[in-house]
Design an enzyme around this catalytic site. Structure first.
Site, PDB file in Angstrom:
ATOM      1  N   ASP A  13       0.858  -1.181   0.000  1.00 12.15           N
ATOM      2  CA  ASP A  13       0.000   0.000   0.000  1.00 12.15           C
ATOM      3  C   ASP A  13       0.894   1.231   0.000  1.00 12.15           C
ATOM      4  O   ASP A  13       1.755   1.376   0.870  1.00 12.15           O
ATOM      5  CB  ASP A  13      -0.895  -0.039   1.251  1.00 12.15           C
ATOM      6  CG  ASP A  13      -1.993   1.003   1.184  1.00 12.15           C
ATOM      7  OD1 ASP A  13      -1.945   1.858   0.270  1.00 12.15           O
ATOM      8  OD2 ASP A  13      -2.893   0.959   2.045  1.00 12.15           O
ATOM      9  N   ASP A  21      -3.213   2.555  -5.832  1.00  8.36           N
ATOM     10  CA  ASP A  21      -2.051   2.562  -4.937  1.00  8.36           C
ATOM     11  C   ASP A  21      -1.978   1.342  -4.019  1.00  8.36           C
ATOM     12  O   ASP A  21      -1.354   1.384  -2.969  1.00  8.36           O
ATOM     13  CB  ASP A  21      -2.035   3.856  -4.108  1.00  8.36           C
ATOM     14  CG  ASP A  21      -3.268   3.997  -3.231  1.00  8.36           C
ATOM     15  OD1 ASP A  21      -4.224   3.225  -3.440  1.00  8.36           O
ATOM     16  OD2 ASP A  21      -3.284   4.866  -2.347  1.00  8.36           O
ATOM     17  N   GLU A  22      -2.684   0.276  -4.379  1.00  8.38           N
ATOM     18  CA  GLU A  22      -2.654  -0.938  -3.560  1.00  8.38           C
ATOM     19  C   GLU A  22      -2.455  -2.148  -4.459  1.00  8.38           C
ATOM     20  O   GLU A  22      -3.174  -2.291  -5.459  1.00  8.38           O
ATOM     21  CB  GLU A  22      -4.010  -1.138  -2.870  1.00  8.38           C
ATOM     22  CG  GLU A  22      -4.216  -0.401  -1.585  1.00  8.38           C
ATOM     23  CD  GLU A  22      -5.567  -0.785  -1.006  1.00  8.38           C
ATOM     24  OE1 GLU A  22      -5.622  -1.102   0.185  1.00  8.38           O
ATOM     25  OE2 GLU A  22      -6.554  -0.794  -1.760  1.00  8.38           O
TER      26      GLU A  22
END
Lengths: 422, 371
Positions: free
Chosen positions: A14, A111-112
């Site tokens: 993350d 973003d993960e």
């Protein structure tokens, strides 16, 4: 080859305050120097915080908070718009690095990323999962300048919660066998998928913590909360999450769904949410120079029953108008068939065609059920304006925030969105 | 109910009706075939509620009665039976088949559960020669739209007027129209939108040398001959004004040999995009040049000699639409007419000197090049 089923090794990577990091890299002179940085829409334009720097968070600012409120809490903060294009580029770069480090990578959002390292023990010469995670963290930082946190464990749920523990810029590993202990350190509301309604139902049964839940036999959970949900609760409270990490291939579908924290019954309100999802899906579709032939809508009823319906049309379409009208019809039909409050609504498109090259002419007058040149132009114009002036630059009237109620429709404190491309 | 039937008649009867058994249904009785035994023979019926078929097959009926029984199972069984008379009896809701040493009992459902086929009166209807009707259907029904957004386009328009019988079908991108003199018996005028599934049944079950009676009642249409009946729901709505879209001013005409045109299109289409199927045809004096350029795949070039004496013109087409149309234009030569690159092109059969050809016209809309 012998398929020995050993423990899974799942990581969730993350990015730390991703939008803030990218904004700083993009604009090193201003954003790069501001300790107190808020990325998002403008305070005057009813914008919300997309991401806040860790320093700003200490003032109580969090994402999805109205920007005006954030500035009241943290008046010295610098506000910059979301650098969308740069974010997509960095995200792609991270994805590329991860692709060279793990056999299975799945982007859960911009973003993960979930990584499945199962079966790599020998390849990695029995490196511990923690060392592997730290090595990956460093590689991503070296190659993309983005700092990430990594959670690791035997399933996606544990990895996801562990990543929260690891933040910022850290690594947290939950050893195999310790999942239940780890879970018991969280509040019920922190388990992904447990929303306010379920939380209340749990409280009504005297279940106030994860430990309480672990103490109840599966049969009772099933009886109280239904087969699927009971089983789900039983597993989740023990950190069991068998769902696989699925590698992305060539994109086959684009979808977006929204979970409401309070179930919705008002059709008008639902349709307004649907319209927003349609715009987000349509924008991605057009952004890739594609048109699609299949529409899928999905709704989850208040009792967790998920239903979906698909329709394939010819010729392929790309406009928001057509997508919205078809999706709306399909949602109406689904809801008529089983009238319940709705917990989640989603829309997706698949069966892609590339739009370049040729367009089939029609001999008949333009029909409202078909997409016209005007529809396509309008949708593309909307995309351009939003890219240049922000999310709210051009929205259909029905989803513009209503000043009389001071409540906009859209993702915000009352909802949770997931945008997926697979 | 008790009757004896030849294996062949049983197999034929089952095959005739079972095509209208729905593959998926929420109403279990629709998976069954209705048997009705009367002194003059046995009637078998099946329906999916939109289209219904009833056939009369010869049988020695010793006891009248009716029952429904699972269609697919009966068909499987009948196919494998020895070539001997089959005795069929009912006991309650069970049907029993005995043929030589083979015996079967199948659970059925009461005949009352079976939805009645629409009652259509054939008085005041009209008569069509089988060959004419089948030809109309064959030449047009391929062109219906399969898209759900405009239900009227999912049907074939069947018109009776001006002493003619016409069928038209289109999906908005290509259209097929055929006209046949209706004969003196047809005085009615009618404009019906018929589901292609029903027309498929008509084409499958009736023969060219039969005379087919047609009747209409409210929103249903019926077709019948001596032993076969087909009923269908009609599609409601107004069919678009197709006359208006058929160009009258296409002033450039190419006469082409159908087979070589088909082969050339098929060859170059191999390299066309499998999404748009785009090919480009450039007509110039007595020849047409085919070009295909598909990014990431490659290109193709071909040409054939034709009869063409007009200004050069280049048009993009979906190769599949052209091939489809050419399959149904039966003549050795075809005439393709057009006016401009983005206007409707027409394809018609051409007869040799003195030879009459069908009054058949297909229209294909070109592809526009974008970006």
């Amino acid at each position: 080859m012998r398929a020995e089923r050993s423990q899974r090794r799942i990581l969730l990577l993350d990015c730390d305050a991703f939008f803030v990091q990218v904004a700083r890299l993009e604009n090193p002179d201003e954003a790069g120097r501001a300790r107190l940085l808020l990325v998002g829409g403008s305070a005057s334009g009813r914008g919300v915080v997309t991401s806040a720097s860790y320093e700003a968070r200490t003032y109580g600012v969090h994402s999805a908070m109205p920007m005006a409120e954030a500035l009241r809490l943290c008046p010295d903060a610098l506000v910059v718009p979301v650098p969308r294009r740069a974010c997509s580029e960095r995200s792609r770069a991270i994805r590329e690095v991860l692709g060279s480090l793990a056999p299975v990578v799945q982007a859960a959002s911009i973003d993960e990323f979930y990584l499945d390292l199962s079966g790599t023990e020998r390849l990695l010469r029995d490196e511990s999962l923690g060392d592997t995670a730290r090595r990956i963290r460093q590689r991503v930082l070296d190659e993309t300048e983005i700092s990430v946190s990594i959670g690791a464990g035997t399933g996606r749920l544990v990895a996801k919660l562990a990543a929260g523990r690891a933040k910022p810029a850290g690594v947290h590993v939950v050893p195999g066998g310790k999942e239940a202990d780890f879970l018991s350190s969280f509040a019920l509301s922190q388990i992904p998928g447990v929303g306010p309604a379920l939380l209340e139902a749990l409280h009504d049964r005297g279940l106030n913590s994860v430990q309480d839940l672990v103490g109840v036999e599966e049969a009772w959970l099933r009886r109280w909360f239904g087969e699927a949900r009971g089983r789900w609760l039983w597993e989740r409270s023990r950190g069991i999450d068998p769902s696989p990490v699925v590698a992305e291939e060539e994109r086959k579908s684009i979808s977006s769904e929204r979970t409401f924290h309070r179930d919705l019954s008002d059709p008008e309100l639902l349709e307004r949410h649907l319209l927003q999802l349609v715009i987000s899906v349509g924008e991605s579709l057009r952004g890739k120079g594609l048109s699609a032939r299949t529409i899928t809508v999905k709704i989850r009823d208040s009792d967790f029953r998920t239903r979906q319906s698909s329709q394939t049309i010819d010729p392929a379409f790309e406009s928001d108008r057509l997508l919205f009208e078809r999706a709306r019809e399909m949602v109406r039909t689904l809801r008529e068939r089983r009238p319940r409050p709705t917990r989640l609504i989603g829309v997706g498109v698949s069966n892609f065609q590339s739009t370049g090259g040729a367009r089939q002419l029609s001999m008949l007058d333009e029909h409202p059920a078909e997409e016209s040149d005007r529809d396509r132009t309008l949708s593309r114009l909307g995309d351009e304006l939003r890219a240049r002036f922000g999310r709210e630059a051009l929205l259909p009237g029905r989803i513009i925030p209503d000043p009389s109620t001071d409540r906009g429709i859209g993702s915000g404190p009352g909802t949770k969105d997931e945008h997926g491309e697979s | 109910m008790n009757f004896q039937i030849t294996r062949q008649n049983l197999v034929q009867g089952l095959a005739s009706v079972s095509a209208s058994i729905p593959s998926k249904t929420t109403l279990p009785v629709l998976s069954n075939i209705l048997f009705e035994a009367a002194p003059d023979g046995v009637r078998m019926s099946a329906t999916d509620l939109d289209v219904g078929v009833r056939v009369q097959v010869p049988a020695n009926v010793s006891e009248g009665g009716s029952l429904t029984a699972p269609g697919k199972k009966l068909q499987e069984i009948a196919k494998e039976l020895p070539d001997q008379p089959v005795q069929i009896t009912t006991r309650g809701d069970q049907i029993e088949l005995v043929c030589g040493r083979s015996r079967f009992k199948l659970n059925g459902l009461p005949a009352d559960d079976f939805p009645a086929l629409p009652s259509v009166s054939f008085d005041g209807g009209w008569v069509a020669e089988g060959a004419n009707l089948l030809s109309l259907i064959q030449h047009t029904s391929f062109a219906v739209s399969t898209e759900e957004s405009r239900p009227v386009l999912n049907g074939v328009l069947w018109e009776l007027r001006d002493g003619e019988m016409r069928m038209v079908a289109t999906n908005g991108h290509r259209l097929a129209r055929m006209r046949i003199p209706a004969g003196p018996s047809v005085e009615t005028t009618a404009q019906l939108i018929v589901p292609p599934a029903a027309l498929d049944q008509v084409r499958r079950l009736f023969k060219g040398d039969e005379t087919i009676r047609v009747g209409r009642e409210a929103n249903h249409l019926g077709f019948r001959s001596e032993s076969i009946e087909v009923y269908t729901r009609l599609i409601e709505g107004t069919y678009p004004n197709y006359e208006q879209v058929i160009p009258k001013d296409n002033d450039k005409h190419a006469i082409m040999e159908r087979k070589s045109l088909e082969s050339a299109i098929r060859r170059v289409a191999a390299v066309a995009s499998d999404q748009t199927h785009r090919i480009r045809m450039e007509f110039s004096e007595n020849r047409v040049v085919f070009n295909v350029l598909t990014p990431d795949l490659g290109e193709a070039h071909d040409e054939i000699e034709i009869g063409y004496e007009y200004d050069p013109i280049a048009i993009g087409f979906n190769a599949n639409y052209l091939l489809e149309v050419l399959r149904y234009v039966g003549s050795d030569e075809v005439k393709m007419s057009f006016k401009a690159p983005e206007r409707a092109a027409t394809v018609e059969p051409v007869g040799a000197e003195g030879e009459t050809v069908d009054d058949y016209l297909c229209l294909v809309m070109p592809l526009r090049l974008v970006d």
